[in-house]
Design an enzyme around this catalytic site. Sequence first.
Site, mmCIF file in Angstrom:
data_model
loop_
_atom_site.group_PDB
_atom_site.id
_atom_site.type_symbol
_atom_site.label_atom_id
_atom_site.label_comp_id
_atom_site.label_asym_id
_atom_site.label_seq_id
_atom_site.Cartn_x
_atom_site.Cartn_y
_atom_site.Cartn_z
ATOM 1 N N GLU A 28 -4.680 -9.174 3.446
ATOM 2 C CA GLU A 28 -5.445 -8.874 4.669
ATOM 3 C C GLU A 28 -6.683 -9.739 4.847
ATOM 4 O O GLU A 28 -7.061 -10.081 5.969
ATOM 5 C CB GLU A 28 -5.849 -7.393 4.685
ATOM 6 C CG GLU A 28 -4.719 -6.425 5.000
ATOM 7 C CD GLU A 28 -3.813 -6.100 3.828
ATOM 8 O OE1 GLU A 28 -3.936 -6.747 2.763
ATOM 9 O OE2 GLU A 28 -2.977 -5.184 3.967
ATOM 10 N N GLU A 43 0.827 -1.212 0.000
ATOM 11 C CA GLU A 43 0.000 0.000 0.000
ATOM 12 C C GLU A 43 0.861 1.263 0.000
ATOM 13 O O GLU A 43 0.554 2.234 -0.692
ATOM 14 C CB GLU A 43 -0.940 -0.008 1.216
ATOM 15 C CG GLU A 43 -2.037 -1.052 1.071
ATOM 16 C CD GLU A 43 -2.934 -1.111 2.285
ATOM 17 O OE1 GLU A 43 -2.419 -1.393 3.383
ATOM 18 O OE2 GLU A 43 -4.136 -0.876 2.144
#
Length: 723
Positions: free
Chosen positions: A145, A123
């Site tokens: 995730e 990210e």
Amino acid sequence: METNAMKTLNLHLGTDGVAIITIDLPDRSMNVFTPTFVVELQVAVEEVLTNTRIHGAVLTSGKAGFIAGADLKDLVGAFDQGVDAVQASHRFDRENALMRRIETGGKPFIAALNGLALGGGLELALACHRRLLVDDPKAIVGLPEVTVGLLPAGGGTQRLPRLIGIEKALPLLIEGTSLKPAQALQLGVVDELVSAADLLERARRWVLDNPQVTQPWDVKGFRIPGGAGCLAPHATSSFQFGTTLAKATGAQNYPAKLAILSAVFEGTQLPMDKALAVEAKYFGTLLANPVARNLMRTMFINKGAADKLVRRPAGPAKSVVRKVGVVGAGMMGAGIAYVSAAAGVQVMLLDTSAEAAARGKDYSRRILDKAVERGTQTRDKADAILALIEPCSDYAAFDGCDLVIEAVFENRDVKATVINKTEAVLAPDAVFASNTSTLPITGLAENSKRPNQFIGLHFFSPVERMPLVEVIVGKQTSEQTIARALDFVGQLRKTPILVNDSPGFYTSRIFSTYTDEGMAMLAEGVNPALIENAARLASAATSPLAVTDEVSLDLQKSVIDQAHKDGLPAKFLRLHAKPVVELMNYLGRFGRKSGGGFYEFPQGGKKHLWQGMTDHFPRAAQQPDVDTVKDRLLYIQALETARCVEEGVLNDAADADLGSILGLGFPTWTGGTLSLIDTLGAQAFVVRCDQLADAFGERFRPSAWLRARAERGERFHPCNDAA
Ligand code: NAD
């Protein structure tokens, strides 16, 4: 040249005006997001943006990988602390503001990914204006995730679809896929693959060549590749099919998949800052949910600790098995031989004849041939593994073995003979292990001249696929033997749990409560389809009747008969399932191996429930609701696990949880059998068990010990103490 060294990173400003920010957290093998790192990165980014001598920055790492993501130990406690969804949604405000600052600050930032970049690591790279990835197969990138019940909350659900389009991004987000460099480049997740030697220089050059950069999504009129919203051409396939798929794969138990779909659907129709708020809102609902806590704690933190042999006694020196003997080249012995050879251990595989032993070796040959065919193994490596297995029928071959594992028939007399013959040739310090699934280790060790070097190593079938090994400690097993057994499990890269001796140990005992509850319901007249589907709806890896067909009903009968013969206490006699097991045996329906059990196994066709069951187990006029069936199947296992703790069979809650999930397929969203009790609250669990006991039998009645714990509000996993 100037250098600003902080605790977690180092900003080096070259004479060319390019800042190289090297992330290198002290005392960590991998970089992860920690509060100190975020603060220091903020300082470094402000320095880049405000210092007029700096043109732009390269973000890279001083470790083998770039950043492995968030520190799950920081996140796992949120649910226990009573954090609500709104509070949880602000968890990454600081990180998100920092990433927005990087992409909108007006100077070029480039990520030079020198290795693995997962979760928050990717990210951060997505917030940079360009991504270079080292061309090395170990350098995977991805947003995993979802596998811990969360969604990427550092802009991952928003930047990835804006970069590569929703159609390509959704599967990566929903499945948590890790990409190898070539795949990452092909999908456009990274811009360039570069050799390790050229990485920094190429990145530095790009900064100098691109003084003015803006993220595409911050340019007016930006359109997501392929479009967004319900009118986009891909909307039906992306969102409708995605929702159907998420529901079919247990969305009722795993909320992260639907949350990701929602965050992408809503967020991609908004400007970036609003989109990030949408992502944060959905993230909050997940972090404040026990499922994420359970998945993080059991499947990552506790599994990681078990894999690092956290339960190993500290005293004995580290040991390595170089040569292992395996007695019995049947289903289990052949599998144990394969995994040992694959770990580089020399294997002597013994059976009653050389031919039988050679057939056991053929099992490895078939696995390896398939791997070569699929391209996951080279021929040379496959041949080298196979060459490590030597079939034999003479115990003299065990000379020089560090460890011998027996996997012969489940019969005390046969095992006694094998123990005697093996010990006659075994080196004095070698360990003897039994792979028995039901016979108590202390009893078997009575046949041994050195019971302190005798232990249970209970593998699961198929050995090469099942990650768990239940290590069973007999009354006289020494610490040294425990340490050596655990070292061997570590060598095989399997996950060990440590269990004290008792009939059925831990996993076999719990397993039979599950299958028996299914059979008991059948005997009560519950529709078998309801029993099986309730297990599936609970996301159990197997359903009770189907798995009983796999392990076979004649084996169940012999285990029950043996328990009666041994005069075990009533709780081990499986009285509520016995009539069903006996009737199925009488009917000759033993399960898959006899061509039929609770299911039919038509040649070349799909297995289906046996219609004839209704004749033998008539349906009750009134059927239970699906939640009652689910509760019976899950609670009976959790309750029996609590009994194992009470009796001292289990000393550690993590062992219970890992054993139930990895060995038995207990649903992962629960975090395992004891996590399920903690999640419900012991008090609520006891109340529900009492209701089930009143309705279905005393086996559901909680003990005084569990009631007292519940009254004290005691948990199996102490609050926030994950590892
Ligand atoms: P199996 O019947 O497939 O294999 C047993 C092998 O032992 C056969 O090849 C047989 O020839 C050999 N054998 C028998 N007596 C012998 C002797 N005296 N000397 C040398 N070899 C001898 O059985 P299996 O399913 O592989 O089970 C073996 C053991 O593993 C049992 O104790 C069982 O309880 C345990 N176990 C089985 C499973 C499972 O799923 N099948 C799982 C865990 C543990």
